[in-house]
Design an enzyme around this catalytic site. Structure first.
Site, short mmCIF file in Angstrom:
data_model
loop_
_atom_site.label_atom_id
_atom_site.label_comp_id
_atom_site.label_asym_id
_atom_site.label_seq_id
_atom_site.Cartn_x
_atom_site.Cartn_y
_atom_site.Cartn_z
N ARG A 162 0.80 -1.21 0.00
CA ARG A 162 0.00 0.00 0.00
C ARG A 162 0.85 1.28 0.00
NH1 ARG A 162 -2.68 -4.08 1.62
NH2 ARG A 162 -0.91 -4.51 2.95
N THR A 163 1.85 1.35 0.85
CA THR A 163 2.63 2.60 0.94
C THR A 163 3.34 2.89 -0.37
OG1 THR A 163 2.95 2.25 3.31
CG2 THR A 163 4.42 3.81 2.23
N LYS A 216 26.85 -4.77 -2.70
CA LYS A 216 28.31 -4.73 -2.86
C LYS A 216 28.97 -4.04 -1.68
CE LYS A 216 27.61 -4.18 -7.85
NZ LYS A 216 27.74 -3.23 -8.99
N ARG A 257 11.52 3.43 2.73
CA ARG A 257 11.18 2.52 3.84
C ARG A 257 12.42 1.68 4.12
NH1 ARG A 257 5.93 -1.29 4.40
NH2 ARG A 257 5.13 0.74 5.04
N HIS A 274 5.85 6.01 11.14
CA HIS A 274 5.20 5.88 9.83
C HIS A 274 4.26 7.07 9.68
CE1 HIS A 274 3.84 4.27 6.20
NE2 HIS A 274 3.51 3.03 6.56
#
Length: 308
Positions: free
Chosen positions: A57-58, A86, A107, A135
């Site tokens: 959703r986000t 890496k 995120r 959030h």
């Protein structure tokens, strides 16, 4: 009230007046979010979407929000395909990404990572969730949903139910609701109670807080905010098994609630809300999901300075 160039890391960085302004802008964005009206407000702007953790959703609603406003999107949802495999540091990844875009949505599983990223970036950083930390955009769309469904935020009794220990959404939402003077009931298994510092801070802000370990009585509740038990945050799988399936909202529970009580959930759900609830007038969690688009459109337009 200045938003241009601003990072969105925690809901605590915003005043009540600023939150209300974002919600007002979001409401004006509704026709564009629904596709009823076209917009080129962010034409020429690029958003980098950096997701180091899974998201449905986000991530999708941010990308939809940017595209609905005429902007472009670059980024990744599988960090295993980036140079971090890496050994590249988060700081260097952010410095690289900002040279390709105007705003970064990110995120990351590590708490505090968004604020750290903001120190290295010259473009706005929008936190899409940092571990068990914050959030803020979920919190804003939660407030927006309450306002749209109940007509106002103040004056409602809100019950937060579920994993209140690890759930970042309920930590942010509790603080924001306290800012609006909303009385709250925290309901959870004993092992997953709201952190004491959150409870104490809300009380210091002048709101009434009640703590429960069962859902037998919801008669005073106007908004029931349900969360899943966050299995991925448990350091010991055995501890998760002790609380899994501790609560479930079904039609029997609704018989004990106000007729107009709304049920919210940030999703995804597992088994904490029975599918039979989906068709009731009480369930607003899919509307809540949609509301992520106008709220994130408002934020993008504000931090990019396209509107004030």
């Amino acid at each position: 009230m200045k938003f241009r160039g601003r990072d969105v890391i925690s809901i605590r960085d915003f005043s009540k007046e600023e939150i209300l302004h974002i919600l007002d802008v979001a409401e004006k964005m509704m026709p564009i979010a629904k596709g009823e009206k076209k917009s080129s407000l962010l034409n020429g702007y690029i958003m980098a979407s950096l997701f180091f953790e899974p998201s449905t959703r986000t991530r999708l609603s941010f990308e939809a929000a940017m595209k609905r406003l005429g902007g472009g999107v670059i980024g990744f949802s599988q960090p295993g395909t980036t140079s971090m495999q890496k050994g590249e540091s988060l700081a260097d990844t952010i410095r690289t990404a900002e040279s390709y875009c105007d705003v970064i949505v990110m995120r990351h599983p590590q708490e505090g990572s968004a604020r750290m990223a903001a120190k290295f970036a010259n473009v706005p950083i929008i936190n899409g969730g940092d571990g068990a930390g914050h959030h803020p955009t979920q919190c804003l769309l939660d407030l927006f949903t309450i306002k749209m469904e109940k007509g106002k935020i103040e004056g409602n009794v809100v019950a937060l139910l579920g994993d209140l220990k690890y759930g970042r959404t309920v930590h942010s939402l509790a603080y924001a609701l306290a800012l609006f003077g909303v009385d709250m009931i925290f309901i959870s298994p004993k092992e997953l109670e709201m952190p004491k510092e959150v409870v104490e801070e809300c009380k210091e802000m002048g709101v009434n807080i009640e703590t429960k370990n069962n859902i037998e009585d919801l008669s005073d509740v106007d908004v029931l905010y349900v969360t899943r038990i966050q299995k991925e945050r448990f350091p010991d799988p055995e501890e998760y098994k002790k609380v899994a399936g501790s609560y479930r909202i079904d039609k029997e529970i609704l018989k004990k609630a106000k007729e107009d009580m709304i049920i919210m959930h940030p999703l995804p759900r597992v088994d904490e809300i029975s599918p039979e609830i989906d068709e009731t007038k009480n369930a607003v969690y899919f509307k809540q999901t949609f509301n992520g688009i106008p709220v994130r459109m408002a934020l993008l337009a504000l931090v990019l300075g396209a509107i004030e």
